[in-house]
Design an enzyme around this catalytic site. Structure first.
Site, PDB file in Angstrom:
ATOM      1  N   ASP A  93       1.007  -1.216   0.499  1.00 34.13           N
ATOM      2  CA  ASP A  93      -0.615   0.615   0.211  1.00 34.13           C
ATOM      3  C   ASP A  93       0.853   1.609  -0.127  1.00 34.13           C
ATOM      4  O   ASP A  93       1.830   1.630   0.730  1.00 34.13           O
ATOM      5  CB  ASP A  93      -0.785  -0.032   1.242  1.00 34.13           C
ATOM      6  CG  ASP A  93      -2.463   0.601   1.377  1.00 34.13           C
ATOM      7  OD1 ASP A  93      -2.045   1.762  -0.311  1.00 34.13           O
ATOM      8  OD2 ASP A  93      -3.140   0.739   2.033  1.00 34.13           O
ATOM      9  N   ALA A  94       1.197   1.576  -1.477  1.00 31.75           N
ATOM     10  CA  ALA A  94       2.532   3.005  -1.427  1.00 31.75           C
ATOM     11  C   ALA A  94       1.410   4.330  -2.128  1.00 31.75           C
ATOM     12  O   ALA A  94       1.522   5.154  -1.950  1.00 31.75           O
ATOM     13  CB  ALA A  94       3.553   2.547  -2.456  1.00 31.75           C
ATOM     14  N   LYS A  95       0.119   4.213  -2.800  1.00 29.10           N
ATOM     15  CA  LYS A  95      -0.387   4.999  -3.665  1.00 29.10           C
ATOM     16  C   LYS A  95       0.752   5.544  -4.340  1.00 29.10           C
ATOM     17  O   LYS A  95       0.163   7.109  -4.168  1.00 29.10           O
ATOM     18  CB  LYS A  95      -1.022   5.299  -2.174  1.00 29.10           C
ATOM     19  CG  LYS A  95      -2.544   5.011  -1.618  1.00 29.10           C
ATOM     20  CD  LYS A  95      -3.409   5.619  -0.030  1.00 29.10           C
ATOM     21  CE  LYS A  95      -4.327   4.661   0.091  1.00 29.10           C
ATOM     22  NZ  LYS A  95      -3.931   3.698   1.008  1.00 29.10           N
ATOM     23  N   ARG A  96       1.128   5.914  -5.148  1.00 25.76           N
ATOM     24  CA  ARG A  96       2.260   6.279  -6.003  1.00 25.76           C
ATOM     25  C   ARG A  96       1.504   6.710  -7.244  1.00 25.76           C
ATOM     26  O   ARG A  96       0.024   5.959  -7.367  1.00 25.76           O
ATOM     27  CB  ARG A  96       3.538   5.465  -6.258  1.00 25.76           C
ATOM     28  CG  ARG A  96       4.042   4.914  -4.998  1.00 25.76           C
ATOM     29  CD  ARG A  96       4.835   5.604  -3.671  1.00 25.76           C
ATOM     30  NE  ARG A  96       5.557   5.246  -3.184  1.00 25.76           N
ATOM     31  CZ  ARG A  96       6.007   5.519  -2.375  1.00 25.76           C
ATOM     32  NH1 ARG A  96       5.004   5.980  -1.791  1.00 25.76           N
ATOM     33  NH2 ARG A  96       6.902   4.716  -1.191  1.00 25.76           N
TER      34      ARG A  96
END
Lengths: 274, 274
Positions: A93-96
């Site tokens: 979960d990094a939402k880049r």
């Protein structure tokens, strides 16, 4: 293995739609772990080992590791999951979200350095900011669509439709994914459990695309409404995430057993609604 | 020092609107650096030392460090800038965006671990995803608005206005920042040099809010059009970023001198249009 293949197998073999979110906050750890140098890894490892047979996926949130210079512990954690629980895919979960040349670097970080099976990605910068992740082919790319937080409506609920034809921004994202970005069948979408009507709408727009649903547990989303709105014809299609309610279920040396009980209850509560 | 105070001082004292972007790609490094264990730090340090008197800001892009397990080199680089060039603020280009509790962790990463003076943030998740950065008060929070990449139009150019009143999504973001999120005066906006008309529109909507403008150099944006569209009354208001054109100006041991020549030419070309 392709992320989608692994996910479908995990749904079936584990009879679970539960995604266990790994958001390790040392301030909330049991006292006996506090002074240990690898406390973040050890805490998450024990949670993982106690819940792996109950989970369709694990979702470590990278910010909790990065804030504490603990990228090495995140690497070790994902390695541990692949080694000891190879049937459970890992979603980073990094939402880049960045231009193509930078997104290539983030894809290396997620898929080669950390060896995640899937990553969460922010759609605000559009197609070429997503393509470097899609290019991996066997990895999952899970786009933010309708998020569970209060400010989610600031942009995602705006009407972007042609005159007389309402279409919310999150619906446009869902449609872009279903009609364009998911050509290789490796996309998912994030839709918060706090908005069951919008889960139903995203399901309607996207067919069988897997939905990652945060917002049950600490954030107050309703399990029954989520399952009814988001399940596919075969009763799957969802990765229903719970993080804090599981991680911090116990405060003593038996924290992993307490986490397991909450994970089991949550999985069963989900299954009772399928 | 407050990021905005530092930025305004840098604009004046250095007579420069040039932001030097630090996107270190080892595949493009001069051959003599290739085998050195701290090559990323050393490359960036030499670029920084050669251009610091020409720059109003440095902007390291975290993905290039994270892809190579080089967070320690990013820490060392920012420490080097603060120690040797304390008048030049550091913008961590991270484009983070997450729910409040996670955004708090990202803010710790950016401002406490890496000691950046400002961070770039993605607005897709709305106000509570931005507040943890704003809460630092003296740090800059630079929101993506209209990005320079081809896919930028997929969402950012959608019409979200009331019937008969066109308002693009990027305009709504600019307005949200100007009217709500910038209450403490620490916000900036990212607007690509590839869209001068939209730079002008954002300037019109936001008064004196500083604009971070990528897209000149390798991406082909026009300097004169950018300056004319985005400058404030005093001829400032812009951080015009160039990364690749400066970093990879030379391929030999004199790469830093070559970078300095391009940085100087770019600064002068910008100043000729102010």
């Amino acid at each position: 293995m392709h992320f989608m293949t692994a996910l479908k197998a995990a749904w079936q073999q584990r009879n679970s739609l539960l995604c266990v979110g790994l958001d390790p906050d040392p301030a909330k750890f049991p006292a006996h772990l506090a002074s240990r140098p690898q406390a973040i890894f050890e805490f998450c490892r024990d949670i993982v080992d106690a819940t792996a047979d109950l989970a369709c996926a694990f979702k470590p949130q990278i910010a909790y590791f990065a804030a504490r210079r603990a990228e090495d512990q995140l690497e070790a954690l994902i390695e541990h999951i692949h080694t000891h629980h190879p049937a459970v895919p890992v979603i980073l979960d990094a939402k880049r979200g960045d231009i193509g040349s930078t997104a290539e670097q983030y894809a290396v970080e997620a898929f080669e350095r950390f060896r995640a099976d899937a990553i969460t990605v922010n759609p605000y910068m559009g197609r070429d900011s997503v393509e470097p992740y899609l290019a991996y082919g066997d990895k999952g790319v899970i786009l933010l669509c309708r998020t569970s937080n209060p400010g989610g409506s600031d942009l995602q609920f705006l009407d972007v439709g042609a005159p007389g034809r309402q279409e919310r921004l999150y619906e446009r994202v869902a449609r872009l994914v279903a009609e364009e970005w998911n050509a290789s069948g490796n996309c998912g979408l994030v839709v918060g459990a706090t908005f069951p009507a919008e889960i139903a709408r995203v399901r309607e727009l996207t067919g069988e695309v897997p939905l990652l649903v945060p917002g049950i547990g600490a954030q107050g989303g309703d399990i029954a409404a989520t399952v009814q709105a988001g399940r596919t014809m075969d009763g799957c299609g969802l990765m229903i995430n719970s993080s804090r309610a599981i991680l911090y279920a116990g405060q003593g040396e038996d924290f992993a057993a307490a986490a397991r009980r909450v994970a089991q209850d949550t999985r069963d509560a989900i299954n009772a609604c399928r």
